[in-house]
Design a protein around this motif. Structure first.
Motif, PDB file in Angstrom:
ATOM      1  N   GLU A  28       0.764  -1.306   0.114  1.00  0.00           N
ATOM      2  CA  GLU A  28       0.008  -0.184   0.023  1.00  0.00           C
ATOM      3  C   GLU A  28       0.863   1.240  -0.097  1.00  0.00           C
ATOM      4  OE1 GLU A  28      -2.729  -0.165   3.436  1.00  0.00           O
ATOM      5  OE2 GLU A  28      -3.565  -1.922   2.590  1.00  0.00           O
ATOM      6  N   SER A  29       2.037   1.174   0.645  1.00  0.00           N
ATOM      7  CA  SER A  29       2.851   2.342   0.800  1.00  0.00           C
ATOM      8  C   SER A  29       3.363   2.481  -0.480  1.00  0.00           C
ATOM      9  CB  SER A  29       3.742   2.187   2.162  1.00  0.00           C
ATOM     10  OG  SER A  29       3.278   2.301   3.272  1.00  0.00           O
ATOM     11  N   ILE A  30       3.992   1.460  -1.075  1.00  0.00           N
ATOM     12  CA  ILE A  30       4.771   1.527  -2.419  1.00  0.00           C
ATOM     13  C   ILE A  30       3.879   1.977  -3.286  1.00  0.00           C
ATOM     14  CG2 ILE A  30       5.693   0.182  -4.072  1.00  0.00           C
ATOM     15  CD1 ILE A  30       6.612  -1.875  -1.990  1.00  0.00           C
ATOM     16  N   ALA A  31       2.436   1.568  -3.319  1.00  0.00           N
ATOM     17  CA  ALA A  31       1.578   2.439  -4.241  1.00  0.00           C
ATOM     18  C   ALA A  31       1.265   3.706  -4.350  1.00  0.00           C
ATOM     19  CB  ALA A  31       0.188   1.511  -4.006  1.00  0.00           C
ATOM     20  N   SER A  32       1.758   4.207  -2.976  1.00  0.00           N
ATOM     21  CA  SER A  32       1.610   5.496  -2.530  1.00  0.00           C
ATOM     22  C   SER A  32       2.675   6.304  -3.105  1.00  0.00           C
ATOM     23  CB  SER A  32       1.073   5.964  -1.152  1.00  0.00           C
ATOM     24  OG  SER A  32      -0.032   5.212  -0.870  1.00  0.00           O
ATOM     25  N   GLY A  33       3.882   5.679  -3.532  1.00  0.00           N
ATOM     26  CA  GLY A  33       5.202   6.162  -3.844  1.00  0.00           C
ATOM     27  C   GLY A  33       6.286   6.299  -3.045  1.00  0.00           C
ATOM     28  N   TRP A  75       7.159  -2.239  -8.043  1.00  0.00           N
ATOM     29  CA  TRP A  75       7.166  -0.767  -7.907  1.00  0.00           C
ATOM     30  C   TRP A  75       5.981  -0.130  -8.879  1.00  0.00           C
ATOM     31  CZ3 TRP A  75       8.447   3.073  -4.676  1.00  0.00           C
ATOM     32  CH2 TRP A  75       8.355   4.246  -5.237  1.00  0.00           C
ATOM     33  N   ARG A  76       5.997  -0.450  -9.859  1.00  0.00           N
ATOM     34  CA  ARG A  76       5.227   0.026 -10.966  1.00  0.00           C
ATOM     35  C   ARG A  76       3.737  -0.225 -10.674  1.00  0.00           C
ATOM     36  NH1 ARG A  76       8.996  -1.070 -16.271  1.00  0.00           N
ATOM     37  NH2 ARG A  76      10.234   0.798 -16.295  1.00  0.00           N
ATOM     38  N   THR A  77       3.469  -1.606 -10.282  1.00  0.00           N
ATOM     39  CA  THR A  77       2.127  -2.273 -10.145  1.00  0.00           C
ATOM     40  C   THR A  77       1.358  -2.423  -9.029  1.00  0.00           C
ATOM     41  OG1 THR A  77       2.710  -4.489 -10.466  1.00  0.00           O
ATOM     42  CG2 THR A  77       2.676  -3.434 -12.460  1.00  0.00           C
ATOM     43  N   ALA A  78       2.153  -2.063  -7.869  1.00  0.00           N
ATOM     44  CA  ALA A  78       1.695  -2.205  -6.582  1.00  0.00           C
ATOM     45  C   ALA A  78       0.230  -2.016  -6.337  1.00  0.00           C
ATOM     46  CB  ALA A  78       2.705  -1.361  -5.643  1.00  0.00           C
ATOM     47  N   GLY A  79      -0.099  -0.648  -7.233  1.00  0.00           N
ATOM     48  CA  GLY A  79      -1.498  -0.207  -7.038  1.00  0.00           C
ATOM     49  C   GLY A  79      -2.402  -1.282  -7.515  1.00  0.00           C
ATOM     50  N   GLN A  80      -2.068  -2.211  -8.428  1.00  0.00           N
ATOM     51  CA  GLN A  80      -2.924  -3.250  -8.805  1.00  0.00           C
ATOM     52  C   GLN A  80      -3.084  -4.768  -8.170  1.00  0.00           C
ATOM     53  OE1 GLN A  80      -1.735  -4.137 -12.870  1.00  0.00           O
ATOM     54  NE2 GLN A  80      -1.151  -1.563 -13.267  1.00  0.00           N
ATOM     55  N   PHE A  81      -2.194  -4.588  -7.053  1.00  0.00           N
ATOM     56  CA  PHE A  81      -2.158  -5.936  -6.215  1.00  0.00           C
ATOM     57  C   PHE A  81      -3.652  -5.901  -5.407  1.00  0.00           C
ATOM     58  CE2 PHE A  81      -1.512  -7.743  -1.932  1.00  0.00           C
ATOM     59  CZ  PHE A  81      -0.995  -9.055  -2.463  1.00  0.00           C
ATOM     60  N   TRP A  90       2.541 -13.384  -5.012  1.00  0.00           N
ATOM     61  CA  TRP A  90       2.499 -12.559  -6.219  1.00  0.00           C
ATOM     62  C   TRP A  90       3.741 -12.342  -6.670  1.00  0.00           C
ATOM     63  CZ3 TRP A  90       3.027  -6.726  -6.010  1.00  0.00           C
ATOM     64  CH2 TRP A  90       2.625  -6.098  -7.014  1.00  0.00           C
ATOM     65  N   ILE A  91       4.897 -12.050  -5.945  1.00  0.00           N
ATOM     66  CA  ILE A  91       6.197 -11.610  -6.393  1.00  0.00           C
ATOM     67  C   ILE A  91       6.814 -12.827  -6.957  1.00  0.00           C
ATOM     68  CG2 ILE A  91       8.613 -11.192  -5.554  1.00  0.00           C
ATOM     69  CD1 ILE A  91       7.361  -9.411  -3.208  1.00  0.00           C
TER      70      ILE A  91
END
Length: 203
Positions: A28-33, A75-81, A90-91
């Protein structure tokens, strides 16, 4: 002195906070950058991901490159998890796809390399370390004699401690097929190990 103690205490709290942070929270934090969350997730999973890929591609330099690609995708697709599986599952799904793609792209026959897949325990005495290294070497040699499908399922269940359901999700096969492969893979591996003087395979 008090300043030094305060700094040490703060660092300790930071380490404990990082350890207590779940993979899902990190995603979630990665999805926020947040790059710091990415660093923690990478530190937590990159070694197992590297070993998993290495067992597929059998080339250390390719495995290292693919690990970088895997975590770049994270990093690029964390928001899609969507949290339908564990983050580690997933990884490894991403890692498997990239490793198999790399194999298909190679134009030459793979050369079997005896890569060191386990880090020795620093607490081992020399004799224990030798026995550990020999057992690991025998296990690697026996694993290499299994079919690719059997080697993959053993790798996921034993080395990465994935459940039948998780292994099926990573490979993309039904749970019943995973169980069947596990049965025959364990039987074949146990036979190979027995010939080398190792009479048991951990469940």
């Amino acid at each position: 002195m008090q300043t030094a103690i305060a700094i040490t205490s703060a660092a300790g709290r930071g380490i404990l906070a990082a350890q207590a942070t779940s993979d899902e929270m990190l995603i979630e934090s990665i999805a926020s950058g947040e790059k710091s969350a990415m660093h923690i997730l990478y530190a937590r999973h990159h070694l197992r991901t590297y070993r998993f890929i290495l067992r597929i591609v059998r080339d250390a330099s390719i495995a290292e490159d693919l690990v970088s690609q895997v975590f770049l995708d994270v990093w690029r697709t964390a928001g899609q998890f969507e949290q339908r599986s564990q983050v580690s599952t997933w990884i490894l799904s991403i890692a498997r796809f990239k490793a198999l793609t790399a194999l298909r792209q190679r134009r030459f026959e793979d050369i079997d390399q005896d890569e060191v897949l386990q880090i020795a325990d620093g607490n081992d005495d020399p004799e224990a370390a030798f026995d550990r290294a020999r057992t690991s070497a025998v296990l690697r040699a026996c694993m290499s004699k299994l079919s690719a499908a059997h080697r993959e399922v053993i790798d996921l269940v034993y080395y990465h401690e994935k459940s039948v359901e998780e292994a099926g999700a990573i490979i993309g096969i039904p749970q019943a097929t995973v169980k069947t492969r596990m049965f025959y893979a364990r039987k074949a591996l146990a036979d190979l190990l027995r010939r080398e003087g190792i009479n048991s395979l951990a469940a």
